[in-house]
Design a protein around this motif. Structure first.
Motif, PDB file in Angstrom:
ATOM      1  N   UNK A 270       0.799  -1.219   0.000  1.00 27.09           N
ATOM      2  CA  UNK A 270       0.000   0.000   0.000  1.00 27.09           C
ATOM      3  C   UNK A 270       0.829   1.265   0.000  1.00 27.09           C
ATOM      4  N   UNK A 271       0.221   2.318  -0.562  1.00 24.46           N
ATOM      5  CA  UNK A 271       0.903   3.622  -0.629  1.00 24.46           C
ATOM      6  C   UNK A 271       0.556   4.514   0.538  1.00 24.46           C
ATOM      7  N   UNK A 272      -0.453   4.115   1.297  1.00 19.28           N
ATOM      8  CA  UNK A 272      -0.851   4.942   2.439  1.00 19.28           C
ATOM      9  C   UNK A 272      -1.211   4.035   3.618  1.00 19.28           C
ATOM     10  N   UNK A 273      -1.603   4.639   4.702  1.00 18.80           N
ATOM     11  CA  UNK A 273      -2.023   3.914   5.912  1.00 18.80           C
ATOM     12  C   UNK A 273      -2.850   2.674   5.598  1.00 18.80           C
ATOM     13  N   UNK A 274      -2.554   1.585   6.304  1.00 18.20           N
ATOM     14  CA  UNK A 274      -3.411   0.408   6.225  1.00 18.20           C
ATOM     15  C   UNK A 274      -4.330   0.506   7.433  1.00 18.20           C
ATOM     16  N   UNK A 275      -5.629   0.552   7.197  1.00 15.90           N
ATOM     17  CA  UNK A 275      -6.564   0.855   8.273  1.00 15.90           C
ATOM     18  C   UNK A 275      -7.146  -0.375   8.947  1.00 15.90           C
ATOM     19  N   UNK A 276      -7.356  -1.449   8.178  1.00 15.39           N
ATOM     20  CA  UNK A 276      -7.903  -2.683   8.753  1.00 15.39           C
ATOM     21  C   UNK A 276      -7.314  -3.888   8.037  1.00 15.39           C
ATOM     22  N   UNK A 277      -7.300  -5.006   8.765  1.00 12.37           N
ATOM     23  CA  UNK A 277      -6.911  -6.286   8.161  1.00 12.37           C
ATOM     24  C   UNK A 277      -7.933  -7.325   8.578  1.00 12.37           C
ATOM     25  N   UNK A 278      -8.108  -8.337   7.728  1.00 11.00           N
ATOM     26  CA  UNK A 278      -9.064  -9.396   8.057  1.00 11.00           C
ATOM     27  C   UNK A 278      -8.597 -10.713   7.451  1.00 11.00           C
TER      28      UNK A 278
ATOM     29  N   UNK B 141      -6.214  -6.555   3.314  1.00 17.11           N
ATOM     30  CA  UNK B 141      -5.809  -5.314   3.984  1.00 17.11           C
ATOM     31  C   UNK B 141      -6.468  -4.139   3.288  1.00 17.11           C
ATOM     32  N   UNK B 142      -7.109  -3.285   4.078  1.00 18.05           N
ATOM     33  CA  UNK B 142      -7.834  -2.132   3.544  1.00 18.05           C
ATOM     34  C   UNK B 142      -7.027  -0.873   3.810  1.00 18.05           C
ATOM     35  N   UNK B 143      -6.846  -0.053   2.780  1.00 18.26           N
ATOM     36  CA  UNK B 143      -5.943   1.088   2.932  1.00 18.26           C
ATOM     37  C   UNK B 143      -6.533   2.427   2.515  1.00 18.26           C
ATOM     38  N   UNK B 144      -5.947   3.482   3.057  1.00 17.75           N
ATOM     39  CA  UNK B 144      -6.334   4.846   2.696  1.00 17.75           C
ATOM     40  C   UNK B 144      -5.952   5.161   1.252  1.00 17.75           C
TER      41      UNK B 144
END
Lengths: 137, 339
Positions: B60-68, B78-81
């Protein structure tokens, strides 16, 4: 005696009377200006919604032509979503701005368009320009 | 009460950054963390301590906010900004990014796998919730884009046994979705919170849903099916959800996360006042009007906002938490008798 009272009455109540008359005048002028502005806003907004949906429709018709004759399972899924989008657009009540589910249906159309783009692997990048010759959603 | 939640260890998981979220794998042997440093780290146990087994930093290029984790434990999302969601495939200690899901217009805030393993949900600041289907060849396909929320969607979570999806939003509501004739629809809107709803958790049975909010309360919602004995009105064949309990007065700041232990039924919360709290349902309380009591409270669990709490799915009482201070902490929860 009665005449004296009327005269004073007129003088004393003059302020209030002028306020009242001014208010009525202003209200009427405001109302008619408001109607003009509202009409202009409605026209602009309606045109925006119309052009957005028109764009989706054109996009869908074009892709329907492009996918015509493709028979893979993946393609039939795309066709299904495409036809669903076209159906929603055609069912949309263009002549009833008071339709209570207007925004809900618009959102469903937008969602379906996004899903279609995802399946077709195209990035929708319509951009707005100040003159309104482009489109942006 | 202060002995009920005991610190086991603390790790600086994401140095100079925030640690945003934690997820235990289904086997309870690995913990994934993600942060503002754009990386995902996988932690495994070695004796009594936890060590970093892998770092996934190229996704990712920005913050990773959640993982599942997927229900089978072989995949991590992984969900990212940066507006994308990466799907990683586990191969021993290695993780390989097999797909990147695109489509959201801006920051992806959450990702969740359905218990069947065939569906994935993502949500974003663009106010939409996307449902994806995955087939045997690891191909992902968007099956629905739901525009029901009117603001930033913060969290999505799946029901433990039904194909029912829940989302929480900055618009103060929780929405539920299910599939209806090849398309997904919003089948319920839960109103009651007075501010942003940050997170959600279903209870082990799936009959109840806990939500936590910026309004400093946790609400417990219960599902009522048509024809229920309690006489709760339902529209048509749609189940309705009613708020049966509100936990207020316990938290002094925004509650960022809530976790419902699938083994014990204990409810943990992560709060902006740096504390972790645990609640348990009072035995014998009326199921239609349950009451919960505070059984543990650690005031300075972290030195900054606690962003996430996660119960280990296999080991009773093992709780992990993470914070804006970049740290990850492990706790042992042991409710004392006679509460």
């Amino acid at each position: 005696m009665a005449g004296d009272q009327d005269m004073f009455d007129a003088v004393v109540m003059a302020d209030e009377r002028f306020h009242g008359e001014g208010y009525l005048e202003g209200y009427e002028e405001g109302s008619s200006l408001g109607i003009i502005e509202g009409r202009r806003h409605g026209t602009l907004h309606g045109a925006k919604v119309g052009s957005e949906i028109g764009c989706y429709q054109g996009f869908a018709f074009a892709w329907r032509g492009l996918l015509h004759g493709c028979t893979t399972e993946r393609d039939s899924k795309k066709m299904k979503v495409l036809e669903a989008l076209i159906g929603m657009i055609q069912k949309f009540p263009y002549d009833d701005p008071t339709y209570d589910k207007l925004h809900e249906d618009l959102d469903r159309i937008r969602g379906k368009f996004k899903q279609l783009c995802s399946l077709l692997n195209v990035q929708p990048d319509f951009k707005i320009s100040a003159e309104g010759s482009g489109l942006s959603f | 009460m202060k002995d009920s939640l005991v610190l086991l260890s603390r790790i600086l998981a994401h140095p100079d950054s925030r640690c945003w979220f934690l997820a235990w794998n289904p086997a309870g042997t690995l913990l994934a963390s993600c942060g503002g440093d754009r990386s995902v780290r996988i932690w495994g146990r070695e004796g009594d301590s936890w060590v970093c087994r892998s770092v996934l930093c190229e996704g990712h290029q920005r913050t990773v906010r959640k993982v599942a984790w997927s229900p089978c434990g072989n995949y991590l999302a992984s969900a990212s900004f940066d507006a994308t969601t990466c799907i990683w495939k586990k191969n021993e200690d290695d993780f390989e990014c097999v797909t990147t899901l695109e489509g959201h217009e801006n920051e992806v805030k959450s990702v969740a796998w359905a218990p069947s393993g065939n569906l994935l949900a993502t949500c974003s600041r663009d106010k939409s919730v996307w449902v994806w289907e995955v087939d045997e060849e690891d191909e992902y396909e968007c099956v629905s884009v739901l525009n029901s929320h009117t603001q930033d969607v913060k969290h999505v979570v799946w029901h433990p046994s039904q194909e029912l999806l829940a989302s929480a939003s900055y618009d103060d509501t929780v929405k539920l979705y299910r599939e209806e004739e090849d398309d997904w629809v919003c089948c319920a809107t839960l109103e009651g919170h007075e501010s942003t709803v940050w997170s959600l958790a279903f209870d082990p049975s799936g009959q109840r849903l806990a939500s936590c909010s910026d309004d400093r309360t946790v609400r417990i919602w219960r599902q009522y099916l048509p024809g229920n004995e309690q006489g709760v009105a339902c529209s048509g064949s749609e189940a309705s959800w009613k708020c049966v309990c509100t936990l207020s007065g316990f938290h002094s700041r925004t509650i960022y996360d809530v976790a419902w232990c699938q083994l014990t039924g204990a409810l943990a919360t992560a709060c902006g006042d740096d504390a972790i709290r645990v609640f348990e349902e009072d035995p014998g309380s009326d199921p239609q009007q349950p009451t919960f009591s505070l059984t543990a409270h650690v005031p300075q669990a972290h030195s900054q906002d606690v962003n996430c709490v996660a119960w280990n799915p296999k080991e009773r009482g093992l709780l992990a938490s993470c914070s804006d201070d970049g740290e990850l902490a492990f706790w042992k929860y042991q409710p004392s008798e006679g509460i």
